[in-house]
Design a protein around this motif. Structure first.
Motif, PDB file in Angstrom:
ATOM      1  N   MET A 109     -28.432  18.508   5.534  1.00 14.66           N
ATOM      2  CA  MET A 109     -27.656  18.690   6.770  1.00 14.66           C
ATOM      3  C   MET A 109     -28.298  17.763   7.793  1.00 14.66           C
ATOM      4  SD  MET A 109     -25.167  20.811   7.827  1.00 14.66           S
ATOM      5  CE  MET A 109     -25.135  22.505   7.246  1.00 14.66           C
ATOM      6  N   ILE A 110     -27.563  16.733   8.186  1.00 19.43           N
ATOM      7  CA  ILE A 110     -28.171  15.668   8.995  1.00 19.43           C
ATOM      8  C   ILE A 110     -27.481  15.578  10.356  1.00 19.43           C
ATOM      9  CG2 ILE A 110     -28.632  13.166   9.032  1.00 19.43           C
ATOM     10  CD1 ILE A 110     -28.831  13.333   5.958  1.00 19.43           C
ATOM     11  N   SER A 111     -28.263  15.482  11.410  1.00 17.75           N
ATOM     12  CA  SER A 111     -27.681  15.471  12.761  1.00 17.75           C
ATOM     13  C   SER A 111     -26.828  14.219  12.943  1.00 17.75           C
ATOM     14  CB  SER A 111     -28.766  15.522  13.833  1.00 17.75           C
ATOM     15  OG  SER A 111     -29.459  14.310  13.920  1.00 17.75           O
ATOM     16  N   ASP A 112     -25.765  14.366  13.696  1.00 20.10           N
ATOM     17  CA  ASP A 112     -24.862  13.233  13.919  1.00 20.10           C
ATOM     18  C   ASP A 112     -25.478  12.232  14.883  1.00 20.10           C
ATOM     19  OD1 ASP A 112     -23.075  14.498  12.252  1.00 20.10           O
ATOM     20  OD2 ASP A 112     -22.075  15.545  13.894  1.00 20.10           O
ATOM     21  N   GLU A 113     -26.341  12.722  15.760  1.00 23.35           N
ATOM     22  CA  GLU A 113     -26.940  11.826  16.740  1.00 23.35           C
ATOM     23  C   GLU A 113     -28.457  11.789  16.607  1.00 23.35           C
ATOM     24  OE1 GLU A 113     -25.405  12.879  20.670  1.00 23.35           O
ATOM     25  OE2 GLU A 113     -23.534  13.311  19.586  1.00 23.35           O
ATOM     26  N   TYR A 114     -29.039  10.696  17.088  1.00 28.04           N
ATOM     27  CA  TYR A 114     -30.493  10.623  17.198  1.00 28.04           C
ATOM     28  C   TYR A 114     -30.893  11.539  18.339  1.00 28.04           C
ATOM     29  CZ  TYR A 114     -30.943   6.938  13.855  1.00 28.04           C
ATOM     30  OH  TYR A 114     -30.947   6.233  12.680  1.00 28.04           O
ATOM     31  N   ASP A 115     -31.937  12.300  18.139  1.00 25.14           N
ATOM     32  CA  ASP A 115     -32.245  13.341  19.106  1.00 25.14           C
ATOM     33  C   ASP A 115     -33.694  13.757  18.951  1.00 25.14           C
ATOM     34  OD1 ASP A 115     -32.383  15.546  20.713  1.00 25.14           O
ATOM     35  OD2 ASP A 115     -31.338  16.851  19.318  1.00 25.14           O
ATOM     36  N   ASP A 116     -34.528  13.454  19.942  1.00 27.47           N
ATOM     37  CA  ASP A 116     -35.928  13.866  19.856  1.00 27.47           C
ATOM     38  C   ASP A 116     -36.186  15.213  20.523  1.00 27.47           C
ATOM     39  OD1 ASP A 116     -37.255  11.681  18.372  1.00 27.47           O
ATOM     40  OD2 ASP A 116     -36.358  10.495  19.962  1.00 27.47           O
ATOM     41  N   THR A 117     -35.142  15.826  21.051  1.00 30.59           N
ATOM     42  CA  THR A 117     -35.313  17.108  21.744  1.00 30.59           C
ATOM     43  C   THR A 117     -34.783  18.282  20.915  1.00 30.59           C
ATOM     44  OG1 THR A 117     -33.124  16.956  22.721  1.00 30.59           O
ATOM     45  CG2 THR A 117     -34.937  15.990  23.980  1.00 30.59           C
ATOM     46  N   PHE A 118     -34.088  17.990  19.803  1.00 30.07           N
ATOM     47  CA  PHE A 118     -33.490  19.031  18.955  1.00 30.07           C
ATOM     48  C   PHE A 118     -32.360  19.771  19.664  1.00 30.07           C
ATOM     49  CE2 PHE A 118     -37.330  18.425  16.501  1.00 30.07           C
ATOM     50  CZ  PHE A 118     -36.835  18.474  15.217  1.00 30.07           C
ATOM     51  N   LEU A 119     -31.848  19.203  20.769  1.00 25.55           N
ATOM     52  CA  LEU A 119     -30.787  19.913  21.474  1.00 25.55           C
ATOM     53  C   LEU A 119     -29.388  19.469  21.023  1.00 25.55           C
ATOM     54  CD1 LEU A 119     -32.371  20.115  25.028  1.00 25.55           C
ATOM     55  CD2 LEU A 119     -32.199  21.908  23.302  1.00 25.55           C
ATOM     56  N   SER A 120     -29.307  18.405  20.244  1.00 26.87           N
ATOM     57  CA  SER A 120     -27.988  17.975  19.770  1.00 26.87           C
ATOM     58  C   SER A 120     -27.399  19.069  18.891  1.00 26.87           C
ATOM     59  CB  SER A 120     -28.101  16.696  18.958  1.00 26.87           C
ATOM     60  OG  SER A 120     -28.580  16.999  17.669  1.00 26.87           O
ATOM     61  N   SER A 121     -26.102  19.123  18.836  1.00 29.05           N
ATOM     62  CA  SER A 121     -25.528  20.264  18.132  1.00 29.05           C
ATOM     63  C   SER A 121     -24.745  19.916  16.878  1.00 29.05           C
ATOM     64  CB  SER A 121     -24.655  21.061  19.090  1.00 29.05           C
ATOM     65  OG  SER A 121     -23.621  20.236  19.557  1.00 29.05           O
ATOM     66  N   GLY A 122     -24.313  18.679  16.696  1.00 27.52           N
ATOM     67  CA  GLY A 122     -23.466  18.357  15.554  1.00 27.52           C
ATOM     68  C   GLY A 122     -24.262  17.890  14.345  1.00 27.52           C
TER      69      GLY A 122
END
Lengths: 317, 317
Positions: free
Chosen positions: B26-39
């Motif tokens: 399960m891979i995040s859709d966006e780069y995100d160093d805060t873990f707040l992305s949701s997709g």
């Protein structure tokens, strides 16, 4: 507990102490009965945190004890609590991954996939005990009692609460899938009912514990097992509430239903907030149903609730 | 194993038998160093299935043994294998949830969150043994040896393979996080090296096992522990390969790099396919690097590989 009387609480610096699961819900973006859809969205989950956040919005002080992993999902959940101004002092961290529930939405019944990790590592610490004994009310669901070591933590919390006059609310939301194979979760849940001051099963919970029966009969079964106040929710058919001497029926107050997620947690929050604010049982129940009806108008497990007094006047209570 | 000679295989009805992890990424859709992305987007994962699918596309017969849950993710993985025409006869089902890895993409190093469930419940069954003994080659990575009971399954498979002339390929992709706290995974992985015919560590794997050192020194450490053929991959710097008597250097064949995911699995597939098709070791290595270079041009862990012979002519080998 008479319907005309107030629930008595000891004087304590904190109102509600919610103990248990804090986890991530990963929910499919599309309805999909084949499991082939690929997009999912993550949400903060776990009913104790929903209840703590709601209760704070309604105007009572609340705290939460839970255990998350030393990972990005743990950070995400802590950050969300901070954003909601909930004290994160009693959130423990474990080596295990933050617990996760994956739900692929389905036109039939969606079957969640459970990934239990850190949540059931919740330990009974001196900090947890102190927070408990500084609270008027402790709340938990079936999640922490479904596995060791968190089951022992709840058992110790129940004993300490009983010894020190902390009220106990228990959500008997039994689901076979959160228990380990070979364990008799049904019997365990039944054995806990007598230790709580308030239990709020849904009709589905009752059926999972006792098999199918009429609402009145299900209510009776909870009482026979020693539950003191049983709030049996019946979805659009309202609720049946009994204190063992008297049973009252409540019609739903919901006019619009956008999303049922979190409606039960909204009831708990409203009922707890009203009880702590000194409303008699009858009024506290109505206020709980009003908060639940308010939540049903909006999408999301936790919505932007106004103060309890605003809901009281909106619903002319 | 001389570089000019063919790897010898016993005559068997199946070529490659890949055993181990079959899981959802399960891979995040966006780069995100805060873990707040949701997709997030879900993908089929696990290197044994990538290798089995690739190898089949390249033109050899392959089978996979793995264990998934009785849940929607298990169905999803089985359906994907069927779509790729891979035999699902040796996929076991367990009560535990299908294993899952969540990756939130990060500009720094992404830290995966591991949810181990069904994957390590892989049992050594008579069916698995029969498939093993009907194969020329068995392949596994560190996943199944990192936990019991699948560790015992691999140990039994190694013994049976050795007794019956089935070649063994082992990917020593050691990661602390897939081992349980308190277990010495490094020592265990080192103890397995001498049992394999072929090991293919990356430079990172070598560093995780032995600490930082020069590639030539790392190669030596694998040989000292009894590895027979060591293929040490160095990313854009190609690879060093040693049979214990002779060490050869290989430059990368990659011209374009769209996505490095699955490049190692592509090498394994190409190397196995070429070895089984009777190419001498030197050529089989070059064909493996060519398949990896081909994969690097496209996005995804498994791409639509042509037959091995087409890649051979494309890369003028």
């Amino acid at each position: 507990m008479d319907f005309r009387e107030k629930l008595h609480f000891e004087e304590r610096p904190n109102d509600l102490f919610a103990v248990g699961e804090l986890l991530v819900d990963m929910i499919s973006d599309e309805y999909d009965d084949t499991f082939l859809s690929s997009g999912y969205t993550k949400y903060p989950g776990g009913s104790p945190s929903n209840i703590a956040i709601n209760a704070q919005k309604l105007g009572i002080r609340s705290q939460i004890a839970a255990c998350v992993g030393n990972d990005g999902f743990g950070e995400f959940l802590l950050e969300r609590l901070r954003q909601e101004d909930v004290n994160t002092h009693f959130i423990q961290r474990a080596e295990e991954s933050t617990s996760l529930v994956v739900v692929t939405k389905s036109r039939a019944t969606p079957i969640p996939i459970f990934y239990r990790g850190a949540d059931y590592r919740l330990a009974y610490t001196p900090q947890l005990e102190e927070a408990l004994l500084h609270s008027k009310l402790v709340h938990f669901s079936c999640w922490p009692i479904s596995r060791l070591p968190s089951r022992r933590t709840i058992e110790r919390a129940i004993d300490a609460a009983a010894a020190h006059g902390v009220r106990i609310g228990f959500d008997p939301n039994y689901h076979r899938m959160i228990w380990q194979a070979g364990e008799d979760g049904v019997s365990y849940v039944k054995s806990i009912l007598s230790k709580a001051d308030i239990v709020k099963p849904s009709e589905d919970d009752a059926e999972r514990l006792f098999g199918p029966d009429t609402p009145a009969n299900q209510l009776e079964k909870f009482l026979e097992l020693g539950a003191k106040l049983v709030i049996l929710t019946l979805g659009k058919d309202g609720a049946l509430v009994s204190n063992g001497k008297e049973t009252r029926e409540y019609a739903t107050m919901a006019s619009e239903v956008a999303d049922t997620t979190g409606a039960g947690d909204a009831f708990w929050s409203g009922f707890y907030a009203a009880s702590i604010k000194g409303y008699p049982l009858e009024e506290a129940l109505r206020l709980g149903f009003a908060v639940s009806a308010y939540k049903l108008k909006y999408t999301g497990a936790v919505v932007d609730l106004p103060r309890l007094e605003d809901i009281k006047s909106q619903y002319r209570l």
